[in-house]
Design a protein around this motif. Structure first.
Motif, mmCIF file in Angstrom:
data_model
loop_
_atom_site.group_PDB
_atom_site.id
_atom_site.type_symbol
_atom_site.label_atom_id
_atom_site.label_comp_id
_atom_site.label_asym_id
_atom_site.label_seq_id
_atom_site.Cartn_x
_atom_site.Cartn_y
_atom_site.Cartn_z
ATOM 1 N N TYR A 50 -8.965 -2.351 -0.909
ATOM 2 C CA TYR A 50 -7.535 -2.286 -1.203
ATOM 3 C C TYR A 50 -7.278 -2.627 -2.673
ATOM 4 O O TYR A 50 -6.531 -1.920 -3.372
ATOM 5 N N ASP A 65 -8.608 0.159 -5.048
ATOM 6 C CA ASP A 65 -7.707 1.311 -5.072
ATOM 7 C C ASP A 65 -6.481 1.026 -5.937
ATOM 8 O O ASP A 65 -6.045 1.877 -6.733
ATOM 9 N N ASN A 66 -5.916 -0.181 -5.806
ATOM 10 C CA ASN A 66 -4.758 -0.550 -6.623
ATOM 11 C C ASN A 66 -5.109 -0.570 -8.105
ATOM 12 O O ASN A 66 -4.326 -0.120 -8.958
ATOM 13 N N GLN A 69 0.818 -1.212 0.000
ATOM 14 C CA GLN A 69 0.000 0.000 0.000
ATOM 15 C C GLN A 69 0.860 1.273 0.000
ATOM 16 O O GLN A 69 0.574 2.198 -0.762
ATOM 17 N N GLU A 96 0.270 -8.285 3.267
ATOM 18 C CA GLU A 96 -0.796 -7.291 3.410
ATOM 19 C C GLU A 96 -2.135 -7.869 2.982
ATOM 20 O O GLU A 96 -3.164 -7.608 3.621
ATOM 21 N N THR A 156 -12.425 -4.923 3.373
ATOM 22 C CA THR A 156 -11.145 -4.226 3.471
ATOM 23 C C THR A 156 -10.236 -4.636 2.329
ATOM 24 O O THR A 156 -9.592 -3.798 1.686
ATOM 25 N N ALA A 205 -5.362 -8.032 5.407
ATOM 26 C CA ALA A 205 -6.626 -7.390 5.040
ATOM 27 C C ALA A 205 -7.763 -8.403 5.005
ATOM 28 O O ALA A 205 -8.889 -8.120 5.438
#
Length: 260
Positions: A84, A87-88, A30, A69, A80, A73
């Motif tokens: 994630y 967003d990536n 992240q 990660e 969550t 998550a």
């Protein structure tokens, strides 16, 4: 020396973006993805950049997502992990949407998320010895960074299927023969080759190249393409409810072969 996970250097109209977590094989954590987004912000604020080179430090271009990660998550909350990944995916789309040509200089391993990042670039040059592949299925993961769309645009369906289903890594020379890689050069001349291409681009009409990139690229504006990329997240949401993802992430963490 810098602690920044992604660095940016701009000289003579050429921007070099470097993934700089060599000890972690430039895994796309992240903090690294956030730093990459900041670098894209900086590029978008410049009118003098004619070409971008994207490369890595150490043994890898990028070994993919940070699976530690991922597991953290997943344990916290399914949503969550999906947030994630979304967003990536958006950050990778921003790489593809950079309005000037982007050259990937593949210095080493490019796996899973590393392949997905490579696929957002317009031109790919690789060092001899670089190995490239999808890798997701090795750890029970569904691609969620656009690979199922972009790899099929670059390769024949059967070649893309081989990379997805075997999760194996292939040498850059083979992938040049398949059409994914433009050129393979000795490691010592990789950046020289990438800069040479960038300098050629920088000497051409930036307005014409901007229009040409829009016309020949897939991009988020292609009919139905954005929906197909987002569909990866829908499949991932279903996949989280199965058993294989947890098994694969545990195998990665414990450095044991995954048993599905």
């Amino acid at each position: 020396m810098t602690d920044e996970p992604v660095t940016l250097d701009i000289s003579d109209g050429i921007a070099t973006v470097t993934l700089a977590r060599p000890k972690a094989l430039n895994a796309l954590s992240q903090p690294m993805m956030t730093a990459l987004a900041r670098r894209i912000d900086a590029l978008e604020a410049r009118s003098d950049v004619r070409a971008v080179i994207l490369t890595g430090t150490g043994r890898a271009f990028s070994a993919g997502g940070d699976l530690i990660e991922f597991e953290r998550a997943l344990r916290a909350d399914k949503n969550t992990l999906l947030t994630y990944l979304r967003d990536n995916q958006d950050i990778l789309q921003r790489v593809e949407d950079i309005p000037v040509p982007v050259i990937a200089a593949i210095n080493g391993f490019a796996v899973a998320g590393g392949l997905e990042l490579l696929l957002c670039c317009d031109i790919v040059v690789a060092a001899e010895g670089a190995r490239i592949g999808d890798g997701h299925a090795q750890y029970g993961i569904v691609p969620a960074g656009g690979a199922t769309v972009r790899l099929r645009e670059r390769l024949s369906p059967s070649h893309a299927a081989q990379l997805f289903y075997t999760a194996g890594l292939l040498d850059a020379g083979t992938l040049m023969d398949w059409g994914l890689v433009n050129d393979v050069v000795p490691p010592a001349t990789l950046m020289e080759k990438a800069r040479g291409i960038a300098r050629e681009i920088a000497g051409r009409s930036p307005e014409a190249i901007g229009h040409i990139k829009t016309l020949i690229g897939g991009g988020a504006g292609a009919p139905g393409r954005a929906e197909r990329v987002r569909a990866e997240l829908d499949r991932f949401a279903l996949h989280v409810d199965g058993k294989d993802l947890a098994k694969g992430l545990e195998a990665f963490r414990t450095k044991q072969p995954a048993q599905f």
